[in-house]
Design an enzyme around this catalytic site. Structure first.
Site, PDB file in Angstrom:
ATOM      1  N   SER A 182       0.792  -1.221   0.000  1.00  0.00           N
ATOM      2  CA  SER A 182       0.000   0.000   0.000  1.00  0.00           C
ATOM      3  C   SER A 182       0.825   1.271   0.000  1.00  0.00           C
ATOM      4  O   SER A 182       0.406   2.274  -0.557  1.00  0.00           O
ATOM      5  CB  SER A 182      -0.942  -0.013   1.202  1.00  0.00           C
ATOM      6  OG  SER A 182      -0.225  -0.218   2.400  1.00  0.00           O
ATOM      7  N   HIS A 210      -5.157  -3.216  -2.784  1.00  0.00           N
ATOM      8  CA  HIS A 210      -4.762  -2.200  -3.774  1.00  0.00           C
ATOM      9  C   HIS A 210      -4.569  -2.768  -5.180  1.00  0.00           C
ATOM     10  O   HIS A 210      -4.203  -2.034  -6.096  1.00  0.00           O
ATOM     11  CB  HIS A 210      -3.472  -1.495  -3.321  1.00  0.00           C
ATOM     12  CG  HIS A 210      -3.658  -0.761  -2.035  1.00  0.00           C
ATOM     13  ND1 HIS A 210      -4.129   0.525  -1.967  1.00  0.00           N
ATOM     14  CD2 HIS A 210      -3.495  -1.163  -0.753  1.00  0.00           C
ATOM     15  CE1 HIS A 210      -4.234   0.902  -0.708  1.00  0.00           C
ATOM     16  NE2 HIS A 210      -3.847  -0.114   0.054  1.00  0.00           N
ATOM     17  N   LYS A 242     -11.752   0.770  -1.493  1.00  0.00           N
ATOM     18  CA  LYS A 242     -10.800   1.449  -2.382  1.00  0.00           C
ATOM     19  C   LYS A 242     -11.405   1.511  -3.791  1.00  0.00           C
ATOM     20  O   LYS A 242     -12.188   2.411  -4.060  1.00  0.00           O
ATOM     21  CB  LYS A 242      -9.458   0.758  -2.291  1.00  0.00           C
ATOM     22  CG  LYS A 242      -9.031   0.710  -0.795  1.00  0.00           C
ATOM     23  CD  LYS A 242      -7.639   0.389  -0.545  1.00  0.00           C
ATOM     24  CE  LYS A 242      -7.317   0.080   0.907  1.00  0.00           C
ATOM     25  NZ  LYS A 242      -7.838   0.990   1.924  1.00  0.00           N
TER      26      LYS A 242
HETATM   27  C1  LIG Z   1      -3.109  -3.409   2.131  1.00  0.00           C
HETATM   28  C2  LIG Z   1      -4.333  -3.053   2.922  1.00  0.00           C
HETATM   29  N1  LIG Z   1      -5.043  -4.035   3.475  1.00  0.00           N
HETATM   30  C3  LIG Z   1      -6.155  -3.773   4.180  1.00  0.00           C
HETATM   31  C4  LIG Z   1      -6.599  -2.490   4.377  1.00  0.00           C
HETATM   32  C5  LIG Z   1      -7.813  -2.233   5.209  1.00  0.00           C
HETATM   33  O1  LIG Z   1      -8.925  -2.013   4.397  1.00  0.00           O
HETATM   34  P1  LIG Z   1     -10.163  -1.181   4.941  1.00  0.00           P
HETATM   35  O2  LIG Z   1      -9.844   0.253   4.753  1.00  0.00           O
HETATM   36  O3  LIG Z   1     -11.302  -1.668   4.111  1.00  0.00           O
HETATM   37  O4  LIG Z   1     -10.331  -1.533   6.369  1.00  0.00           O
HETATM   38  C6  LIG Z   1      -5.879  -1.437   3.834  1.00  0.00           C
HETATM   39  C7  LIG Z   1      -6.370  -0.046   4.037  1.00  0.00           C
HETATM   40  O5  LIG Z   1      -5.717   0.911   4.030  1.00  0.00           O
HETATM   41  C8  LIG Z   1      -4.721  -1.718   3.085  1.00  0.00           C
HETATM   42  O6  LIG Z   1      -3.985  -0.730   2.561  1.00  0.00           O
END
Ligand SMILES: Cc1ncc(COP(=O)(O)O)c(C=O)c1O
Length: 392
Positions: A182, A210, A242
């Site tokens: 991310s 992502h 996202k």
């Molecule tokens: C790689 C990754 N996994 C999981 C999440 C968590 O997702 P959510 O925002 O739906 O809780 C994020 C959120 O920033 C993320 O970047």
């Protein structure tokens, strides 16, 4: 020292080290423009709404329709109060899109990761986790009490060594990785990790928060990027927050896994289901993504445009050519002041700092959104390049 004083001291220390955060209250009027409290207009170039769908008229109308029809909240956890049939339909649609047997929805991507790892791994199990994995994976590993070994970023050789030494004494083994990381924007070496999972009888867990909607010709994610498909070794985690412009997480895998999670995963069983409007919005976004692969192609095109300009202007960028560009800065205070300087110029890029990234590795993170106007975007990239060239 009292608790209140200790808190005050912690805040002071955060401030000294450039780590104190303030929420910027913005009024968004489309996926990439907002005004702040002073009326200043901003081009927001760091959201995760990669397809720009949260302002799409059909998505908004789906959310409105669902709220009108079935209320604003789910009313409780799904196994306690039952849930709208739309949730099960959406799970089937997600599974079909990802090519898995089944899918299970969660209130967020964070909870999907924590819930999954906590439910499937225990003390006798081995977890190999990339050092740059998302916080939700780290928390899931901690909660599971599985033997967790962290490997250097994308270091497949190290994964193999760790498997050789530790796999024989473990019950189950899980290799867990972000599909697209991310913050750095790098892509996990999935074909090699999958080969190791096969060789050492392990499961490969991919958090594709992502990659989903961004990578692969049809936006099916990091597996599609490598021309791989779901198979019984793979568990894929995703989020609706996202590319789908809504809220909610999901796990795609076998029917058996989903049946198990539905009855044992605490984060699924003990938390209220997503509001109907969020499910309806995410469903409509998925529908648009399926119908219009042009969204995905626009991201690719704009990524190439940005990469060329950054390279021409000698701005170092991490990651690969897709929706995340990570500009390494290092010092936290410098990153904050650069972000502030860009803000003054009407460009909103956030300074990513500890604890999101390790101390001393602050960065500016720029993301691509399919609804950017190309002329405005190019102007912003040129402005950023000029500013960073002079500002550092
Ligand atoms: C790689 C990754 N996994 C999981 C999440 C968590 O997702 P959510 O925002 O739906 O809780 C994020 C959120 O920033 C993320 O970047």
């Amino acid at each position: 020292m009292s608790f209140a004083n200790r808190c005050a001291e912690r805040v002071r220390q955060l401030q000294i080290h450039g780590l104190l955060r303030n929420v910027h209250d913005l009024k968004f009027y489309d996926a990439c423009h907002a005004v702040d409290g002073t009326g200043k207009r901003l081009f927001v170039a760091c959201s995760n709404d990669y397809l720009g769908l949260r302002f799409h008229a059909d998505v908004i109308s789906a959310a409105r329709g669902a709220a009108k029809l079935v209320g604003t909240g789910a009313g409780g956890a799904r196994m306690v109060t039952g849930s709208n049939a739309m949730c099960s339909t959406f799970e089937q649609e997600l599974a079909a899109f990802k090519g898995s047997e089944a899918a299970l929805l969660f209130p967020s991507g964070y909870m999907a990761n924590i819930g999954l790892i906590f439910a499937i791994a225990g003390e006798e199990d081995l977890i190999l986790s990339d050092e740059k994995n998302h916080a939700s994976i780290i928390d899931g590993c901690r909660l599971s009490r599985g033997k967790t070994l962290i490997y250097p970023h994308r270091d497949v050789k190290c994964v193999e060594k760790l498997l050789q030494i530790n796999r024989p004494t473990a019950r189950d083994c899980f290799i867990v990785t972000d599909g697209v990381f991310s913050m750095g924007g790098t892509i996990a070496p999935l074909p090699k990790l999958l080969a190791l999972a096969e060789k050492f009888d392990a499961q490969l867990i991919i958090d594709d928060a992502h990659g989903f909607g961004v990578l692969g010709i049809r936006g099916r994610g990091s597996l599609e990027h490598f021309a791989l498909t779901m198979n019984p070794r793979i568990i894929s985690v995703g989020t609706c927050s996202k590319a789908l412009g809504s809220l909610g997480g999901f796990i795609c895998g076998s029917t058996t896994l989903v049946n198990f999670l539905r009855s044992s995963c605490r984060q699924f069983l003990c938390s209220t289901m997503l509001p109907p409007a969020s499910v309806a919005a995410a469903r409509k976004s998925l529908d648009l993504l399926r119908q219009f692969p042009a969204y995905v192609q626009k991201i690719k095109h704009l990524s190439t445009v940005a990469e060329n300009i950054f390279q021409k202007n000698l701005i170092p960028i991490g990651g690969e050519t897709h929706a995340i560009f990570s500009i390494p800065i290092g010092d936290e205070r410098l990153a904050t002041s650069l972000a502030r300087g860009l803000y003054d110029k009407g460009i909103y890029l956030s300074a990513i700092r500890y604890p999101t990234v390790p101390m001393g590795n602050a960065l500016l993170r720029l993301t691509i959104c399919a609804s950017y106007d190309e002329t405005e975007f190019v102007k912003a990239i040129l402005e950023i390049s000029k500013f960073l060239g002079h500002g550092k």
